[in-house]
Design a protein around this motif. Structure first.
Motif: not given
Length: 305
Positions: A294-305
């Motif tokens: 999907g184009a929109l991933v859960a915001p909390e997943l971006l903590d891994r960036a």
């Protein structure tokens, strides 16, 4: 201290994905909404993120507005157009890739720039104004002019203007008109975020550097040329530097990768990062997004960036 404003302008559509046994899942997405979504996830709390578009007066428009609002994105400047509907697209898999079929004929978003006063109000006191080639492509010629006039007014008022060319040839009546409009839109922008493989067939760019130089030649201050899994090129008047993505990234779904890259770049620049540091951050954000469906991933997943 007053809140800073990130304003994204464009079209959100109904997305029908899946298709196994002719069963589809309804969602909402669109390039400029995707960028607003990731901007909201990545920007500090003292920034507001607003979405500027037009929706209809139907059930799905109401659901879309609610979805956007629940993501923490402002909806006060989403116009309601009577008897219109959101655009819709369906995704199907074929030959190992995703393919899209669109229905845009009754899309309310095509009228988002018909009201000049509403546009001015939406962009008032904006700190960042973000739009794309798709934003321009769906509008009638005079509406494009109204939108550009409103963006220039916001820029004169202190806003930084950011443009992703996001070339979709099928949306344009001719390559010549597309080239002229994209060039005009870039010329009023401070930051341009093109994709080399999309640009080269229409502008004749021999390499990624030529793409950057073309936009710098229009007076753009920062050009970040994306090139898929290849290194991006960060270019300013003083700098030309290639910035590689991380190695060994698993690609589950590339949808929204460029949009999330843009938000990663802009949020890092807002936080004080240099253009090269911001491009590194942008690659990290996009690397998380392509690892999920999907184009929109859960915001909390971006903590891994």
């Amino acid at each position: 201290m007053a809140s800073k404003r990130f304003v994204s302008i464009g079209e959100c559509m109904i997305e029908m994905s899946g298709g196994d046994d002719r069963l589809y899942r309804l969602g909402f997405a669109g390039d400029t909404l995707n960028t607003a979504w990731y901007a909201r996830a990545l920007l500090p709390a003292d920034w507001s993120v607003d979405y500027v578009t037009a929706l209809g007066d139907d059930l799905y428009s109401a659901q879309m507005r609610e979805f956007i609002g629940k993501a923490g994105i402002g909806t006060a400047h989403i116009q309601e157009i009577k008897a219109k509907r959101p655009g819709l697209y369906m995704i199907h898999q074929a030959d190992g890739d995703r393919h899209f079929t669109y229905w845009r004929g009754q899309s309310a978003a095509k009228l988002l720039a018909d009201d000049a006063e509403a546009l001015d109000a939406a962009l008032d006191a904006a700190d960042i104004v973000y739009f794309s080639g798709i934003t321009m492509a769906i509008l009638a010629p005079r509406a494009r002019g109204r939108l550009m006039k409103a963006i220039v007014k916001a820029r004169n008022g202190g806003a930084r203007v950011v443009f992703d060319t996001n070339i979709r040839p099928v949306l344009w009546t001719s390559p010549e008109i597309m080239q002229a409009v994209l060039t005009s839109a870039a010329s009023i922008s401070d930051i341009v975020l093109p994709t080399h493989s999309d640009e080269a067939p229409f502008f004749g760019d021999r390499d990624i550097t030529a793409t950057a130089e073309r936009y710098l030649g229009l007076g753009v201050e920062e050009v970040i040329v994306k090139d898929g899994s290849n290194p991006a090129l960060v270019a300013t008047a003083e700098l030309r530097e290639h910035v590689s993505a991380g190695s060994g990234l698993a690609v589950v779904d590339a949808t929204g990768a460029g949009d999330s890259f843009n938000s990663g770049y802009l949020s890092a620049r807002i936080a004080g990062a240099s253009p090269v540091e911001a491009a590194q951050r942008a690659h990290a954000v996009a690397g998380v997004v392509i690892g999920h469906k999907g184009a929109l991933v859960a915001p909390e997943l971006l903590d891994r960036a």
